[in-house]
Design a protein around this motif. Sequence first.
Motif, PDB file in Angstrom:
ATOM      1  N   MET A   1     -40.377  30.504 -74.143  1.00  0.00           N
ATOM      2  CA  MET A   1     -38.820  30.011 -74.585  1.00  0.00           C
ATOM      3  C   MET A   1     -37.959  30.796 -73.374  1.00  0.00           C
ATOM      4  O   MET A   1     -38.027  32.108 -72.858  1.00  0.00           O
ATOM      5  CB  MET A   1     -38.575  31.498 -75.981  1.00  0.00           C
ATOM      6  CG  MET A   1     -37.138  31.164 -76.592  1.00  0.00           C
ATOM      7  SD  MET A   1     -36.961  31.927 -78.659  1.00  0.00           S
ATOM      8  CE  MET A   1     -35.300  31.368 -78.555  1.00  0.00           C
ATOM      9  N   THR A   2     -36.752  29.752 -73.274  1.00  0.00           N
ATOM     10  CA  THR A   2     -36.290  30.264 -72.228  1.00  0.00           C
ATOM     11  C   THR A   2     -34.659  31.216 -72.609  1.00  0.00           C
ATOM     12  O   THR A   2     -34.529  30.333 -73.956  1.00  0.00           O
ATOM     13  CB  THR A   2     -35.163  29.053 -71.393  1.00  0.00           C
ATOM     14  OG1 THR A   2     -36.772  28.595 -71.409  1.00  0.00           O
ATOM     15  CG2 THR A   2     -34.288  29.022 -70.705  1.00  0.00           C
ATOM     16  N   LYS A   3     -34.754  31.826 -72.433  1.00  0.00           N
ATOM     17  CA  LYS A   3     -33.068  32.531 -72.442  1.00  0.00           C
ATOM     18  C   LYS A   3     -32.190  32.472 -71.816  1.00  0.00           C
ATOM     19  O   LYS A   3     -32.213  32.026 -70.272  1.00  0.00           O
ATOM     20  CB  LYS A   3     -33.359  34.218 -72.576  1.00  0.00           C
ATOM     21  CG  LYS A   3     -32.000  34.970 -71.982  1.00  0.00           C
ATOM     22  CD  LYS A   3     -31.644  35.164 -73.609  1.00  0.00           C
ATOM     23  CE  LYS A   3     -30.534  35.972 -73.530  1.00  0.00           C
ATOM     24  NZ  LYS A   3     -29.455  36.174 -74.910  1.00  0.00           N
ATOM     25  N   THR A   4     -30.771  31.815 -72.716  1.00  0.00           N
ATOM     26  CA  THR A   4     -29.458  31.063 -72.259  1.00  0.00           C
ATOM     27  C   THR A   4     -28.969  32.375 -71.861  1.00  0.00           C
ATOM     28  O   THR A   4     -28.245  32.611 -72.921  1.00  0.00           O
ATOM     29  CB  THR A   4     -29.532  29.582 -72.440  1.00  0.00           C
ATOM     30  OG1 THR A   4     -30.017  29.055 -72.290  1.00  0.00           O
ATOM     31  CG2 THR A   4     -28.068  29.218 -71.559  1.00  0.00           C
ATOM     32  N   TYR A   5     -27.818  32.804 -70.858  1.00  0.00           N
ATOM     33  CA  TYR A   5     -27.535  33.209 -70.385  1.00  0.00           C
ATOM     34  C   TYR A   5     -25.146  33.202 -70.333  1.00  0.00           C
ATOM     35  O   TYR A   5     -25.574  31.343 -68.965  1.00  0.00           O
ATOM     36  CB  TYR A   5     -26.835  34.322 -69.665  1.00  0.00           C
ATOM     37  CG  TYR A   5     -28.456  35.234 -69.583  1.00  0.00           C
ATOM     38  CD1 TYR A   5     -28.042  36.071 -69.958  1.00  0.00           C
ATOM     39  CD2 TYR A   5     -29.504  35.097 -68.487  1.00  0.00           C
ATOM     40  CE1 TYR A   5     -28.958  37.729 -70.568  1.00  0.00           C
ATOM     41  CE2 TYR A   5     -30.667  35.741 -69.333  1.00  0.00           C
ATOM     42  CZ  TYR A   5     -30.970  37.291 -70.006  1.00  0.00           C
ATOM     43  OH  TYR A   5     -31.133  38.340 -69.882  1.00  0.00           O
ATOM     44  N   LYS A   6     -24.494  33.176 -71.344  1.00  0.00           N
ATOM     45  CA  LYS A   6     -23.819  32.632 -71.407  1.00  0.00           C
ATOM     46  C   LYS A   6     -22.406  32.820 -69.661  1.00  0.00           C
ATOM     47  O   LYS A   6     -22.391  34.307 -70.595  1.00  0.00           O
ATOM     48  CB  LYS A   6     -22.530  32.158 -73.001  1.00  0.00           C
ATOM     49  CG  LYS A   6     -21.906  31.216 -72.305  1.00  0.00           C
ATOM     50  CD  LYS A   6     -21.061  31.474 -74.137  1.00  0.00           C
ATOM     51  CE  LYS A   6     -19.295  30.135 -74.027  1.00  0.00           C
ATOM     52  NZ  LYS A   6     -18.793  30.971 -75.415  1.00  0.00           N
ATOM     53  N   ILE A   7     -22.339  32.634 -68.794  1.00  0.00           N
ATOM     54  CA  ILE A   7     -21.541  33.480 -68.132  1.00  0.00           C
ATOM     55  C   ILE A   7     -19.797  32.558 -68.534  1.00  0.00           C
ATOM     56  O   ILE A   7     -19.793  31.403 -67.841  1.00  0.00           O
ATOM     57  CB  ILE A   7     -22.238  33.367 -66.624  1.00  0.00           C
ATOM     58  CG1 ILE A   7     -23.197  33.770 -66.980  1.00  0.00           C
ATOM     59  CG2 ILE A   7     -20.998  33.911 -65.789  1.00  0.00           C
ATOM     60  CD1 ILE A   7     -24.321  33.623 -65.628  1.00  0.00           C
ATOM     61  N   VAL A   8     -18.937  33.847 -68.596  1.00  0.00           N
ATOM     62  CA  VAL A   8     -17.767  32.543 -68.096  1.00  0.00           C
ATOM     63  C   VAL A   8     -16.913  32.767 -67.579  1.00  0.00           C
ATOM     64  O   VAL A   8     -17.397  34.174 -67.073  1.00  0.00           O
ATOM     65  CB  VAL A   8     -16.865  33.022 -69.485  1.00  0.00           C
ATOM     66  CG1 VAL A   8     -15.588  32.663 -69.288  1.00  0.00           C
ATOM     67  CG2 VAL A   8     -17.007  33.367 -71.346  1.00  0.00           C
ATOM     68  N   VAL A   9     -16.705  31.860 -66.439  1.00  0.00           N
ATOM     69  CA  VAL A   9     -15.950  32.117 -64.975  1.00  0.00           C
ATOM     70  C   VAL A   9     -14.283  31.675 -64.773  1.00  0.00           C
ATOM     71  O   VAL A   9     -13.978  31.017 -65.723  1.00  0.00           O
ATOM     72  CB  VAL A   9     -16.323  31.026 -64.199  1.00  0.00           C
ATOM     73  CG1 VAL A   9     -15.839  31.395 -63.201  1.00  0.00           C
ATOM     74  CG2 VAL A   9     -18.096  30.619 -64.491  1.00  0.00           C
TER      75      VAL A   9
END
Length: 358
Positions: A1-9
């Motif tokens: 299962m892929t862990k997606t990290y949400k990164i605000v730029v």
Amino acid sequence: MTKTYKIVVLGGDGIGPEVTDQAVRLLKEIQPQLSGVAFEFDEHSVGVGEYQKNGDALPETAFEACRNSDAILLGAMGLPNVRYPNGKEIAPQLDLREKLDLYGGVRPIELFHEADTPLKNYGPGEIDFVLVRESTEGIFAGRDAVADLDADESLNIIRITRKGAERVCRMAFEVARKRDKAKKVSLIDKANVLSTMVYFRHIFDEVAKDFPDITAEHVYVDASALFMVRRPHDFDVMVTENMFGDILSDLAAGLVGGMGMAPSADIGDKAAVFQPSHGSAPDIAGQGIANPIAMILSAVMMLQWFDNDETRRAGAALHAAVARVLSDPSNRTPDMGGKLSTTQITDAISIALKDALN
């Protein structure tokens, strides 16, 4: 299962977007090499431009995105010639610290090449310490005060709370415990003059009892400025009040090449912002010569903070790639006496990164 990290730029102002673009580029190059990890980038406009357009340097949509993210990459915000009506510079990065309760300003200082330091007889890795700055109170607690320019005096307060001092001291000891050095934490204070610093020192000593494996010491802030120049190798982790940390972190950056070499993270219990310690440098904005190293090393800190085996591997590889590129003193931007452009430095790191990931 892929862990997606949400990164605000948040690119910000001046050279902010230029250096942030380089870090995002490298993170996108890393992603396909990771197993079970993905990055999702969400860009928002903040800073002086937004303030001039709508009167809000940190729009609510951008803040909500930050609050719901896994991490925030911030370039640089503010321009010295654009100020609020009260005369202060626009600094939404301080608003982020306060709104997200990012109490620990973690600023690693590392020398990559002997040519980058003004000090004699120091080589790669021989200057290597971390400054942990309390980032939500101290002298900065009075930053909303407005000066009456017609009055006979103007006052600011220093605010030190038990909660604020205890948690930042604990963070400093935890940082020391993870490092490979002698495991020492130095409290930088002015307890010989200020009652608030006596209080800070008392709480530091209480916290130190929970870390018997780590040496704890006290150093006055004026003496620490001297010792950072005379014997920086003696420091491992330093912890201090907000304003002291603001000043000493710039001095520390000067020991290893300047502000373009100084990454940082503002960390709380539920959120973190990763940004270079430098300002927006409007005098060189748009020329393509900004130093991206501090921003790239801030991205390294983010990858390590995610605390995932794959992101830690990626952070180690990106750090190794930076070190490899900087081992050649000709690989420098103009701020460090070199001739390479922002993109050329990143190109070199990109090539080294491929080897480091394999």
